[in-house]
Design a protein around this motif. Structure first.
Motif: not given
Lengths: 118, 118, 118, 118
Positions: B34-35, B37-42
């Protein structure tokens, strides 16, 4: 054709048959991936570490976890395909870096984040 | 051995060499996923849909996106391995369901969420 | 008592009445927050930027967005309370830093990430 | 003016001074929020539940956690402001529902997800 290329092809045809290409921008697919990663993390949120390790022993929880992992894989595969990235190759490149950043002696039993490579 | 089994094996040996197995519970790996995926979406958060589609044309952004996608793949592969889930098989099973839920006529050009199967 | 302290107090009593304190570790609450953030981002994943700006005009979508935002707020408030962090104070401290990092002339019309402060 | 209205106002002026309004669509702000939630969850990913409960005792980890929580609060406040949603009111409305869904007797010591209200 590898099994990942086959999966990416099936996803491409699935989207094309429904004329979904305009929805499948990298921006939107990254959002969908983050959303599915959120659903996956939610499956584990109230479990102890030990309960999480035994999750596949509960048929209902196992089916939900498998389904959420599949959703993450689907959007990750679709995103990589739209960007022309080979998932396995990219992972190995990152692991080559990991081999250099996390030397075995220093990081034995310790999982702190390593400083970036010079 | 498929390329995904080979990757999972490399990740397993990477973790074992550093004695990281106790950190790699499904709960913790889902968090790490999840962490990432958060960096990717950012990476895509301030881009227009059009800019996101052209992201691989910018070498610096392309390298960051490839690196974040690799990180997601690494934790997804490691999580699936600890749970005994075959990523590609699980994705195909979900797509079989998608074929039934999203019939081509009803969903042409429309990406609303389908009701669950009966 | 501020409205945020009142909300945090209600959440504390809600958890205590159900003897949920052992589930509400910072680790688990951070996971729950990430899960809800994932559901929130999913509400916007297929919308164009323009459609996203008009989302409150659709009563059903508006209700879902409001509900997801409430869920994020609930876990954020509960997490901050268990850690003894004042949400508004922490946000202002970060904005003080933002005032120094993102000077108005350099960042007018440009939203790139600033380098860390020296 | 409440402290949350004051914070939202400061964020609005921060964005306007830099002409960032066109970046701050609900879609993009939801992505930024998910990205920050990912960074927050990453702070806890390798900690045991017990270590996570003691995180504020480590000054460096405490500063990082406080900073990530602030980032989530900032984007949540900004998103709610662009949508005209009152965060505290929305949270209380959701808790009113929670009072009905999670009756104290049934859910004492058990944190399973309740069925939706009829």
């Amino acid at each position: 054709m590898t099994e990942l290329e086959e999966l990416a092809g099936r996803l491409r045809r699935f989207a094309e048959a429904r004329e979904w290409q305009r929805f499948h921008t990298p921006k939107n697919l990254a959002m969908a991936l983050a959303g599915e990663a959120g659903e996956l993390v939610a499956e584990f949120q109230w479990l102890t570490p030990e309960e999480s390790a035994a999750v596949m022993g509960d048929p209902e929880a196992a089916a939900r976890v498998r389904s959420e992992i599949a959703d993450v894989m689907i959007y990750l595969s679709r995103l990589a395909d739209t960007l022309g990235i080979d998932l396995v190759e990219a992972a190995h490149a990152k692991l080559d870096e990991g081999d250099r950043r996390y030397d075995v002696e220093t990081y034995r039993g310790t999982i702190k984040k390593a400083p970036p490579l010079p």
